[in-house]
Design a protein around this motif. Sequence first.
Motif, PDB file in Angstrom:
ATOM      1  N   ALA A 157      34.051 104.361  42.080  1.00  0.00           N
ATOM      2  CA  ALA A 157      34.692 103.543  43.122  1.00  0.00           C
ATOM      3  C   ALA A 157      35.880 102.777  42.552  1.00  0.00           C
ATOM      4  O   ALA A 157      35.767 102.156  41.492  1.00  0.00           O
ATOM      5  CB  ALA A 157      33.679 102.575  43.701  1.00  0.00           C
ATOM      6  N   GLN A 167      31.401 103.560  48.990  1.00  0.00           N
ATOM      7  CA  GLN A 167      30.658 102.485  48.317  1.00  0.00           C
ATOM      8  C   GLN A 167      30.678 101.253  49.221  1.00  0.00           C
ATOM      9  O   GLN A 167      31.732 100.872  49.727  1.00  0.00           O
ATOM     10  CB  GLN A 167      31.291 102.138  46.977  1.00  0.00           C
ATOM     11  CG  GLN A 167      30.446 101.117  46.198  1.00  0.00           C
ATOM     12  CD  GLN A 167      31.128 100.605  44.932  1.00  0.00           C
ATOM     13  OE1 GLN A 167      32.191 100.017  44.994  1.00  0.00           O
ATOM     14  NE2 GLN A 167      30.488 100.822  43.797  1.00  0.00           N
ATOM     15  N   SER A 185      26.493 101.522  35.080  1.00  0.00           N
ATOM     16  CA  SER A 185      27.676 100.821  34.591  1.00  0.00           C
ATOM     17  C   SER A 185      27.193  99.621  33.790  1.00  0.00           C
ATOM     18  O   SER A 185      26.088  99.644  33.235  1.00  0.00           O
ATOM     19  CB  SER A 185      28.523 100.412  35.797  1.00  0.00           C
ATOM     20  OG  SER A 185      29.720  99.800  35.381  1.00  0.00           O
ATOM     21  N   VAL A 241      29.237 105.956  33.912  1.00  0.00           N
ATOM     22  CA  VAL A 241      30.640 105.510  33.995  1.00  0.00           C
ATOM     23  C   VAL A 241      30.951 104.588  32.818  1.00  0.00           C
ATOM     24  O   VAL A 241      30.041 104.080  32.167  1.00  0.00           O
ATOM     25  CB  VAL A 241      30.901 104.805  35.361  1.00  0.00           C
ATOM     26  CG1 VAL A 241      30.181 103.486  35.478  1.00  0.00           C
ATOM     27  CG2 VAL A 241      32.407 104.608  35.609  1.00  0.00           C
ATOM     28  N   MET A 290      34.598 108.451  36.259  1.00  0.00           N
ATOM     29  CA  MET A 290      35.772 107.767  35.705  1.00  0.00           C
ATOM     30  C   MET A 290      36.566 107.104  36.814  1.00  0.00           C
ATOM     31  O   MET A 290      36.556 107.573  37.958  1.00  0.00           O
ATOM     32  CB  MET A 290      36.682 108.781  34.991  1.00  0.00           C
ATOM     33  CG  MET A 290      36.127 109.314  33.700  1.00  0.00           C
ATOM     34  SD  MET A 290      37.179 110.597  32.991  1.00  0.00           S
ATOM     35  CE  MET A 290      36.567 112.069  33.785  1.00  0.00           C
ATOM     36  N   SER A 291      37.273 106.057  36.445  1.00  0.00           N
ATOM     37  CA  SER A 291      38.133 105.367  37.409  1.00  0.00           C
ATOM     38  C   SER A 291      39.578 105.369  36.925  1.00  0.00           C
ATOM     39  O   SER A 291      40.449 106.041  37.478  1.00  0.00           O
ATOM     40  CB  SER A 291      37.645 103.929  37.607  1.00  0.00           C
ATOM     41  OG  SER A 291      38.629 103.140  38.225  1.00  0.00           O
ATOM     42  N   PRO A 335      41.249 106.713  34.381  1.00  0.00           N
ATOM     43  CA  PRO A 335      41.929 107.980  34.077  1.00  0.00           C
ATOM     44  C   PRO A 335      42.496 108.671  35.314  1.00  0.00           C
ATOM     45  O   PRO A 335      43.550 109.305  35.244  1.00  0.00           O
ATOM     46  CB  PRO A 335      40.824 108.821  33.432  1.00  0.00           C
ATOM     47  CG  PRO A 335      39.946 107.806  32.788  1.00  0.00           C
ATOM     48  CD  PRO A 335      39.919 106.651  33.747  1.00  0.00           C
TER      49      PRO A 335
HETATM   50  C1  LIG Z   1      41.809  99.107  39.896  1.00  0.00           C
HETATM   51  C2  LIG Z   1      40.307  99.199  39.773  1.00  0.00           C
HETATM   52  C3  LIG Z   1      39.521  98.993  40.890  1.00  0.00           C
HETATM   53  C4  LIG Z   1      38.121  99.084  40.798  1.00  0.00           C
HETATM   54  N1  LIG Z   1      37.377  98.963  41.928  1.00  0.00           N
HETATM   55  C5  LIG Z   1      36.030  99.145  41.869  1.00  0.00           C
HETATM   56  C6  LIG Z   1      35.248  99.178  43.050  1.00  0.00           C
HETATM   57  O1  LIG Z   1      35.746  99.082  44.177  1.00  0.00           O
HETATM   58  N2  LIG Z   1      33.902  99.326  42.900  1.00  0.00           N
HETATM   59  C7  LIG Z   1      33.311  99.496  41.680  1.00  0.00           C
HETATM   60  O2  LIG Z   1      32.108  99.683  41.613  1.00  0.00           O
HETATM   61  N3  LIG Z   1      34.043  99.513  40.555  1.00  0.00           N
HETATM   62  C8  LIG Z   1      35.381  99.356  40.621  1.00  0.00           C
HETATM   63  N4  LIG Z   1      36.125  99.447  39.485  1.00  0.00           N
HETATM   64  C9  LIG Z   1      35.438  99.747  38.202  1.00  0.00           C
HETATM   65  C10 LIG Z   1      35.411 101.262  37.964  1.00  0.00           C
HETATM   66  O3  LIG Z   1      34.764 101.968  38.995  1.00  0.00           O
HETATM   67  C11 LIG Z   1      34.710 101.622  36.649  1.00  0.00           C
HETATM   68  O4  LIG Z   1      33.363 101.200  36.716  1.00  0.00           O
HETATM   69  C12 LIG Z   1      35.376 100.984  35.421  1.00  0.00           C
HETATM   70  O5  LIG Z   1      36.779 100.969  35.561  1.00  0.00           O
HETATM   71  C13 LIG Z   1      35.032 101.760  34.138  1.00  0.00           C
HETATM   72  O6  LIG Z   1      35.385 103.110  34.236  1.00  0.00           O
HETATM   73  P1  LIG Z   1      36.732 103.709  33.545  1.00  0.00           P
HETATM   74  O7  LIG Z   1      36.666 103.343  32.105  1.00  0.00           O
HETATM   75  O8  LIG Z   1      36.642 105.175  33.788  1.00  0.00           O
HETATM   76  O9  LIG Z   1      37.888 103.055  34.225  1.00  0.00           O
HETATM   77  C14 LIG Z   1      37.518  99.378  39.548  1.00  0.00           C
HETATM   78  C15 LIG Z   1      38.329  99.588  38.427  1.00  0.00           C
HETATM   79  C16 LIG Z   1      39.708  99.521  38.521  1.00  0.00           C
HETATM   80  C17 LIG Z   1      40.531  99.818  37.311  1.00  0.00           C
END
Ligand SMILES: Cc1cc2nc3c(=O)[nH]c(=O)nc-3n(C[C@H](O)[C@H](O)[C@H](O)COP(=O)(O)O)c2cc1C
Length: 377
Positions: free
Chosen positions: A23, A100, A253, A296, A319-320, A322
Amino acid sequence: MAGLFEGTLINGMALKNRAVRSATWAGLAEPGGLCSKKLMALTEELACGEVGLIITGFAYVMPNGQALPRQLGIHDDAMVDDLKILTRRIHKAKGKICMQIVHAGAQTVMKERKDQPVWGPSAVHDKVHRKTPKAMTQREIKEAVLSFARAAGRVKRAGFDAVELHGAHGYLIAQFLSPATNKRKDKYGGPIENRARFLFEVYRGVRKTVGKGFPVLIKLNTKDFIRGGMSEKDALFVAKKLDTMGINAIELSGGVPAAGALGPARPKIRKADDEAYFLSIARKIKKQVSIPIILVGGIRSFKVASDIVKAGAADMVSMSRPFIREPHLIKRWRQGDRKKAACISCNKCFGAAMSSEGVYCVVERRAKTKRKKRQKG
Ligand SMILES: Cc1cc2nc3c(=O)[nH]c(=O)nc-3n(C[C@H](O)[C@H](O)[C@H](O)COP(=O)(O)O)c2cc1C
Ligand code: SF4
């Protein structure tokens, strides 16, 4: 041994690979929480990039559950029509999409909240968001439970393939789970069996509304990484219980905003050892549940992602950041270019999402501008 590009099933939802877009709030919704054309286009791009399951940014289930500006809402039937267009576009692009749903509790930066009650399990001051919530009455707890259930009904009606409860990162469900924010003396506070009661009621309400056949997922912390927060032991209890209650997958997470560099989106992921920073706890949880685990947090390279899946440490990887930089990352990997994700985990995209423009990769944009200047010069 399953590979990253092998298909899988979550309660009947067929996914073409093991890659999930976690998300990501994009700061692109219309006022009032409606889905915008820009948000639809961004999401469609991910489907074209072959992401197996796209999870939307968090959508608030009640007006006083909104966390951030231009956040999606699912608090009203009026949201459904535009979301139907979104889900149709994703399905046309052969993608799968999950919404979500969240209540922010005290974790809100919304100005509008000034005239709305900020809710929380207890009146514990949130230093990061500078809010002291009103301790919810049991009646308000029922109202929140009902709002989650109604929201999930809208998610299903709008044509989504699944719904995910946001039970992580310090939002309302997580505020109930954590002893740092839940000081209640009634049946919703005290031991984890009680602190998890709100979540279990939300899950039951959601399940009753969407029926057995609809995939229901949860994003859950492995640990809060703050003193007095939710522990690994608590997370294990909750995961095992949700498994027996019939939830269909758990996305693991960790961290809360107050955890700083140990928060959910950690900075400085430079080498393979820095990646997948919740893996060690996730492995332990995975061993004790029967449902799919999605991991994640800091996954950046093809090898780390595929080794996690191959070793069965998790069933899927999520992932978010990336995907903010490279929405077509999975397609690139599948086509044989296995270079790690270009995202450098600087977290500047959070600031971009706060701007009126909505989320974009700040580093990528700077690099593009430089390239253009060089070409001109
Ligand atoms: C701009 C942004 C917005 C995010 N919005 C949400 C969200 O709406 N819900 C959520 O559960 N996590 C949110 N996250 C967290 C990511 O889903 C993820 O758990 C976190 O960034 C770690 O993953 P990554 O290392 O692949 O970025 C967000 C992250 C970023 C960078
Ligand atoms: S701004 Fe770009 S490089 Fe930095 S974390 Fe966000 S997506 Fe990654």
